[in-house]
Design a protein around this motif. Structure first.
Motif: not given
Length: 410
Positions: A238-246
């Motif tokens: 999912s894009l949400l975890p990727a964006s938060v970790i970014s």
């Protein structure tokens, strides 16, 4: 005199805690440990600011004329941290193997707060009689302990982001999917916008700042890689975890760069005294919140903090509610197994004590003046590497199910 000051500070804090010890129940035990940890931070701060001149008068500490004011400040912080570390480390050892509430040690974990305050007080005071060489060894080990605490933060962050994403996806409503998309886009915009600001702050024109440029570019590349892997059909991410970790990786990069020596030409914030106070406040706040969240997650049976005997469950326990408080009303003699590892719970605080010591002592090797906090190349590399490790662990959470197909992941 220093010992007197340490005794007064610790005694005042201990007395305050002891006054409410009788009111601490099983339901509030975990938050009481958080309060004790917070008290150690207050004592460390007071002694760092006021105890250095008094430590100079102790002959077993003042063994050389070459010791600076900063060194005495570090000693005050390390000795309080050492006592706090021993308190939680000893408890972690005592609590090894506690599996159900019938174990006598279960009551030791939740009760006996009067004795706990006295033990903590004595350990802190005794550390001011420990030889310098032992404190020096503890200071060295604290660098590794602080790094371990940062890794725990990373694991908890990964767990939180995945749970956040799963909870919204499970609602299976269009508005929640839109919310996920909007937050993800905002996080990515924030990541690259913040990275652009870092170029302005830490890559001054006319200076050769290749190392800083490298530090800033890596999180930007990783943010793109996160999205590619997460959105790959085979990964089912999912894009949400990727964006938060970014965003987190970009933030860690900033904290690392802001810890560069203030005489370093590529540190564009080297003229700002406000950064010193903000770095301290933000660092201390992050530490306290991390420990609080660690305690909260320690009560969750769905995380790695649960012992093997604990049943898997989707029920989330609150910080103020202890799952061991509930007893079967039917009067059955068999006790329920504990829902979190008491031993690991105390290890979290022991490692946090080391991290707080490094934060307040400038990682024990800062060449800056005593007025600066958390400055030095050791701090820079620890934080930068933490961001890189975060990236590696996140990517592993995405590809692990593809590589280890015979294992079940939660």
């Amino acid at each position: 005199m220093a010992c007197c000051l340490a005794s007064c500070c610790a005694s005042a804090t201990c007395g305050l805690c002891s006054s409410v010890a009788s009111g601490i129940t099983r339901k509030s035990a975990r938050i009481a440990y958080c309060g004790l940890f917070g008290a150690s931070l207050v004592v460390s701060w007071i002694l760092r600011e006021a105890g250095a001149p008094l430590l100079e008068k102790l002959p077993w500490i003042n063994t050389s004329d070459s010791f600076t004011k900063e060194w005495y400040q570090q000693q005050a912080v390390l000795r309080v941290s050492f006592g706090n570390f021993l308190f939680f480390a000893i408890y972690a050892l005592i609590m090894i193997g506690v599996k159900d509430q019938n174990d006598r040690r279960d009551s030791w974990h939740h009760g006996g707060w009067g004795l706990k305050m006295i033990a903590w007080f004595l350990l802190v005071v005794l550390m001011f009689f420990v030889p310098n060489v032992i404190v020096s060894i503890y200071g060295t080990l604290s660098k590794f302990g602080a790094g371990a605490f940062l890794l725990v933060q990373v694991v908890l962050l990964l767990d939180a982001t995945h749970n956040w994403n799963d909870s919204w996806v499970e609602k299976d409503e269009k508005k929640w999917y839109i919310a996920l998309l909007v937050i993800s886009i905002v996080c990515y915009i924030a990541t690259y916008a913040f990275s652009g600001i870092l170029f302005i702050w830490f890559n001054p024109s006319g200076q050769d700042c290749g190392l800083n440029v490298f530090f800033i570019v890596v999180p930007m590349i990783l943010a793109f890689v996160f999205a590619i892997i997460a959105l790959h059909p085979a990964v089912n991410g999912s894009l949400l975890p990727a964006s938060v970790i970014s965003v987190y990786c970009a933030y860690v990069c900033y904290t690392g760069l802001s810890s560069e020596p203030h005489d370093y030409v590529c540190n564009g914030l080297n003229k700002s005294k406000a950064v010193n106070a903000s770095t301290l406040i933000l660092g201390m706040l992050t530490t306290v919140l991390s420990v609080l969240y660690s305690a909260l997650r320690a009560g969750s049976s769905t995380t790695f903090l649960s012992p093997p005997s604990s049943p898997r469950s989707s029920v989330k326990d609150s910080l103020l509610e202890d799952p061991e408080d509930g007893k079967k009303k039917s009067g059955e003699a068999e006790a329920r197994p504990v829902s979190y590892s008491y031993s690991f719970f105390h290890i979290i605080f022991a490692l946090a004590s080391m991290y707080a010591a490094m934060l307040l002592s400038g990682w024990t090797d800062s060449s800056e003046s005593a007025t600066l906090i958390d400055v030095g190349w050791t701090s820079v590399w620890v934080k930068i590497c933490t961001g890189w490790v975060t990236a590696v662990l996140y990517i592993w959470t995405l590809i692990a199910p593809l590589i280890l197909r015979d294992r079940e992941f939660y």
